[in-house]
Design a protein around this motif. Structure first.
Motif, PDB file in Angstrom:
ATOM      1  N   MET A   1       1.702   6.433  -6.829  1.00 22.48           N
ATOM      2  CA  MET A   1       0.679   7.386  -7.243  1.00 22.48           C
ATOM      3  C   MET A   1       1.141   8.817  -7.004  1.00 22.48           C
ATOM      4  O   MET A   1       0.890   9.721  -7.823  1.00 22.48           O
ATOM      5  N   LEU A   2       1.838   9.038  -5.876  1.00 24.68           N
ATOM      6  CA  LEU A   2       2.346  10.377  -5.592  1.00 24.68           C
ATOM      7  C   LEU A   2       3.395  10.784  -6.625  1.00 24.68           C
ATOM      8  O   LEU A   2       3.399  11.930  -7.100  1.00 24.68           O
ATOM      9  N   GLN A   3       4.277   9.835  -6.982  1.00 22.20           N
ATOM     10  CA  GLN A   3       5.278  10.149  -7.993  1.00 22.20           C
ATOM     11  C   GLN A   3       4.626  10.451  -9.337  1.00 22.20           C
ATOM     12  O   GLN A   3       5.049  11.369 -10.050  1.00 22.20           O
ATOM     13  N   ARG A   4       3.610   9.669  -9.665  1.00 25.85           N
ATOM     14  CA  ARG A   4       2.908   9.947 -10.925  1.00 25.85           C
ATOM     15  C   ARG A   4       2.234  11.309 -10.880  1.00 25.85           C
ATOM     16  O   ARG A   4       2.253  12.057 -11.874  1.00 25.85           O
ATOM     17  N   SER A   5       1.623  11.619  -9.720  1.00 28.51           N
ATOM     18  CA  SER A   5       0.965  12.923  -9.596  1.00 28.51           C
ATOM     19  C   SER A   5       1.962  14.062  -9.721  1.00 28.51           C
ATOM     20  O   SER A   5       1.721  15.055 -10.417  1.00 28.51           O
ATOM     21  N   LEU A   6       3.121  13.897  -9.045  1.00 28.36           N
ATOM     22  CA  LEU A   6       4.139  14.939  -9.132  1.00 28.36           C
ATOM     23  C   LEU A   6       4.684  15.069 -10.549  1.00 28.36           C
ATOM     24  O   LEU A   6       4.911  16.188 -11.043  1.00 28.36           O
ATOM     25  N   ALA A   7       4.911  13.908 -11.203  1.00 26.06           N
ATOM     26  CA  ALA A   7       5.394  13.956 -12.580  1.00 26.06           C
ATOM     27  C   ALA A   7       4.366  14.606 -13.499  1.00 26.06           C
ATOM     28  O   ALA A   7       4.710  15.388 -14.402  1.00 26.06           O
ATOM     29  N   HIS A   8       3.071  14.280 -13.266  1.00 26.33           N
ATOM     30  CA  HIS A   8       2.022  14.885 -14.095  1.00 26.33           C
ATOM     31  C   HIS A   8       1.966  16.384 -13.869  1.00 26.33           C
ATOM     32  O   HIS A   8       1.817  17.179 -14.828  1.00 26.33           O
ATOM     33  N   ARG A   9       2.100  16.806 -12.625  1.00 24.18           N
ATOM     34  CA  ARG A   9       2.073  18.247 -12.345  1.00 24.18           C
ATOM     35  C   ARG A   9       3.291  18.953 -12.916  1.00 24.18           C
ATOM     36  O   ARG A   9       3.208  20.127 -13.291  1.00 24.18           O
ATOM     37  N   ALA A  10       4.401  18.249 -12.984  1.00 19.09           N
ATOM     38  CA  ALA A  10       5.615  18.871 -13.502  1.00 19.09           C
ATOM     39  C   ALA A  10       5.549  19.085 -15.006  1.00 19.09           C
ATOM     40  O   ALA A  10       6.224  19.976 -15.533  1.00 19.09           O
TER      41      ALA A  10
ATOM     42  N   ALA B   1       0.829  -1.202   0.000  1.00 18.53           N
ATOM     43  CA  ALA B   1       0.000   0.000   0.000  1.00 18.53           C
ATOM     44  C   ALA B   1       0.871   1.263   0.000  1.00 18.53           C
ATOM     45  O   ALA B   1       0.582   2.237  -0.721  1.00 18.53           O
ATOM     46  N   ALA B   2       1.946   1.218   0.799  1.00 16.36           N
ATOM     47  CA  ALA B   2       2.832   2.389   0.831  1.00 16.36           C
ATOM     48  C   ALA B   2       3.517   2.601  -0.510  1.00 16.36           C
ATOM     49  O   ALA B   2       3.636   3.741  -0.997  1.00 16.36           O
ATOM     50  N   LEU B   3       3.951   1.487  -1.134  1.00 16.84           N
ATOM     51  CA  LEU B   3       4.577   1.614  -2.447  1.00 16.84           C
ATOM     52  C   LEU B   3       3.588   2.116  -3.489  1.00 16.84           C
ATOM     53  O   LEU B   3       3.943   2.936  -4.354  1.00 16.84           O
ATOM     54  N   HIS B   4       2.330   1.619  -3.405  1.00 22.48           N
ATOM     55  CA  HIS B   4       1.308   2.095  -4.347  1.00 22.48           C
ATOM     56  C   HIS B   4       1.042   3.591  -4.144  1.00 22.48           C
ATOM     57  O   HIS B   4       0.938   4.355  -5.125  1.00 22.48           O
ATOM     58  N   THR B   5       0.955   3.982  -2.857  1.00 24.30           N
ATOM     59  CA  THR B   5       0.745   5.408  -2.568  1.00 24.30           C
ATOM     60  C   THR B   5       1.918   6.241  -3.073  1.00 24.30           C
ATOM     61  O   THR B   5       1.734   7.317  -3.669  1.00 24.30           O
ATOM     62  N   GLN B   6       3.134   5.722  -2.849  1.00 24.80           N
ATOM     63  CA  GLN B   6       4.313   6.452  -3.314  1.00 24.80           C
ATOM     64  C   GLN B   6       4.330   6.527  -4.839  1.00 24.80           C
ATOM     65  O   GLN B   6       4.671   7.572  -5.415  1.00 24.80           O
TER      66      GLN B   6
END
Length: 567
Positions: free
Chosen positions: A359-368, A352-357
């Motif tokens: 998703m967070l990385q994808r979100s940050l990459a998408h925002r970038a 779950a932590a890896l999935h959250t991480q």
């Protein structure tokens, strides 16, 4: 040649460490005395008493030296062993040598017997404490010791105790007193054997086990010879008793006894325990039954009952030991299940932590790389797409051939500033969102649609001819001209488009610059226009920039003059 000043002592290197061989010297000399003990005792009662007192005194001194040298006084079992050896020596010296041999005092003889029994009891208590310090469970250790004791006691009953009873020399309290020392020896042997199985068999413990074996043999032989009416102590008994004193002293002097406190941590898994238990369970009843006709001179009704009782006791102990093994296995299985459950839960938590991480990385990459309002690509992602389009060969041929360069469309909404100024920025944001939605509907796979900022959009078309790019630009102008309905407001917009197509491009910056020149020309032409970039636009722009720079320089240098001409 090395020379030293007069009076200077010679250089002395570090002395090699001496290995303590005192225990070996004591063992060898004591063994010689023990083997010659029967001959010395036969000279006279005085020499007999001197032999026993001297040997036990030497053993007592050796034990006290070992306790002091290796700091064994902090261990309760060794304190008990020291007290037992001292008690046995005092009982022998005072009660036997002085009280009986010299004074022939019955009272002091009782003191000797009491002191000897006390020494046995102290040794037994020390071994019980020592046994409790090794192994996983105190009761498991006692069960192991009980199995070994009962397994050895069964043939001991057949070959020693039963013949003594049949001889009739002892009866009542005298029989119980005569049997108590061999029975204590049996328990001591069982405890020592159990400790040897679980404590890694250090040398000092082997010496201690040998001393217990020697005194067991001596007490058994003495019991048999005395029951048979022998007036003299059997030589084997004499050697065994003396050997016990020698081995106890050597045990305390052996260097390995310095690690006696590590019995708890020196636990090893010994596979010899199971074969020993099986041998005792099978051979003890067999040897006792088959050897009874040779050892039993008078058949008694209690003989069979005794063998059966010992067999039942051994079986009960084995069942209890098996039950402890089963419970231990069950406890370990339960612990493993709990550990597996914890690992599974931790694995789920980690997943779950890896999935959250992720998703967070994808979100940050998408925002970038994307515009937060419209979700379109931003200027950074458009630059990377341009660079890739310039370095990657075209996947398909365009109308101009396989080397068709990419096309770039820059779009700017005419009058968008008025919408923000009159209706507010929230309406302007909604309008930009609808514009992005309409532009996305006109895009094909492989094309990159981006918002560069404000009301400016860009569309990258890989390997596209000018004709196709201009056709898409006209479609965009027509699509964005359709009125927008935002709440109670109806908004009309036009769009200016600059098109860069079929032009050699070196870098993304040059592509954006040339497309921006075309967009500037479209706005200058009256807005709601489409302009295709040509090199002339670049020349005109450069000339315009040069003219502006020259005028500013002329004004700074006061190089402008006014000339009047009459009309």
């Amino acid at each position: 040649m090395n020379q030293t000043a007069p009076g200077t002592p010679p250089a002395v290197g570090p002395r090699p460490e001496r290995k303590p061989y005192g225990w070996l010297v004591f063992l060898v000399l004591g063994a010689l005395v023990a083997l010659s003990g029967p001959a010395i005792a036969a000279v006279s009662p005085f020499f007999d008493a001197l032999l026993w007192s001297g040997m036990q005194g030497a053993a007592t001194i050796a034990v006290l030296i070992g306790i002091r040298r290796y700091r064994l006084g902090r261990l309760r079992p060794w304190r008990l062993i020291g007290a037992g050896v001292v008690t046995a020596w005092l009982a022998n010296a005072v009660g036997w040598s002085i009280g009986w041999v010299w004074l022939e005092s019955q009272t002091l003889l009782v003191l000797y017997q009491t002191g000897t029994m006390s020494g046995y009891a102290l040794l037994l208590a020390a071994l019980i404490m020592m046994s409790a310090r090794v192994g996983a469970s105190r009761w498991t250790g006692l069960l192991d010791a009980g199995i070994i004791t009962v397994g050895v006691a069964m043939p001991f009953w057949t070959f020693v105790v039963d013949p003594v009873i049949d001889l009739g020399t002892y009866s009542g309290p005298d029989l119980a007193y005569a049997l108590i020392t061999p029975l204590i020896d049996l328990v001591v042997l069982g405890l020592v054997a159990r400790i040897l199985f679980d404590a890694g068999r250090p040398p000092w413990l082997l010496l201690l086990g040998a001393s217990c074996t020697a005194i067991f043999v001596a007490d058994s032989v003495y019991l048999l010879s005395n029951a048979a009416g022998s007036a003299q102590i059997h030589p084997v008994a004499t050697v065994g008793w003396l050997a016990w004193s020698v081995l106890v002293g050597a045990t305390a002097l052996h260097p390995s006894v310095a690690r006696a406190a590590e019995l708890r941590t020196a636990l090893i898994a010994d596979r010899g325990r199971v074969p020993l238990f099986m041998a005792l369970a099978l051979l003890s009843p067999l040897v006792s039954t088959l050897g009874r006709p040779f050892a039993d001179t008078v058949a008694q009704p209690h003989d069979d009952m005794a063998i059966m009782a010992w067999t039942v006791a051994l079986a009960v102990l084995l069942v209890l030991r098996l039950n402890t093994v089963a419970r231990l296995a069950e406890a370990r299985a339960t612990a493993l299940d709990r550990q597996a459950d914890r690992l599974t839960a931790q694995t789920h938590q980690l997943s779950a932590a890896l999935h959250t991480q992720e998703m967070l990385q994808r979100s940050l990459a998408h925002r970038a790389f994307h515009d937060p309002l419209t979700g379109l690509a931003n200027r950074t992602l458009l630059g990377e797409a341009l660079q890739q389009a310039l370095t990657t060969p075209a996947a398909s041929e365009g109308p101009a051939g396989p080397e068709t360069p990419p096309a770039l469309l820059l779009m700017d909404l005419d009058g968008f500033k008025d919408v923000n100024d009159t209706l507010g920025h929230p309406i302007g944001d909604d309008l930009l969102t609808q514009v992005a939605h309409r532009l996305r509907a006109l895009c094909a796979p492989g094309q990159t649609l981006a918002r560069l900022g404000g009301d400016e959009f860009a569309l990258l078309l890989p390997a596209t001819s000018a004709q196709v790019a201009m056709g898409l630009a006209h479609a965009i102008v027509e699509r964005l001209r359709t009125p927008y309905r935002l709440g109670e407001h109806e908004i009309h917009l036009t769009t200016s488009v600059g098109v860069l197509a079929e032009t050699e491009i070196c870098t993304p910056a040059e592509a954006l610059r040339d497309a921006d020149l075309a967009l500037y020309a479209a706005k200058a032409a009256g807005k709601n226009q489409i302009t295709l970039f040509t090199p002339a636009l670049r020349t005109t722009r450069l000339e315009h920039s040069r003219l502006i720079a020259g005028l500013r320089q002329a004004m700074a240098r006061d190089e402008l003059a006014v000339h009047y001409q009459p009309v």
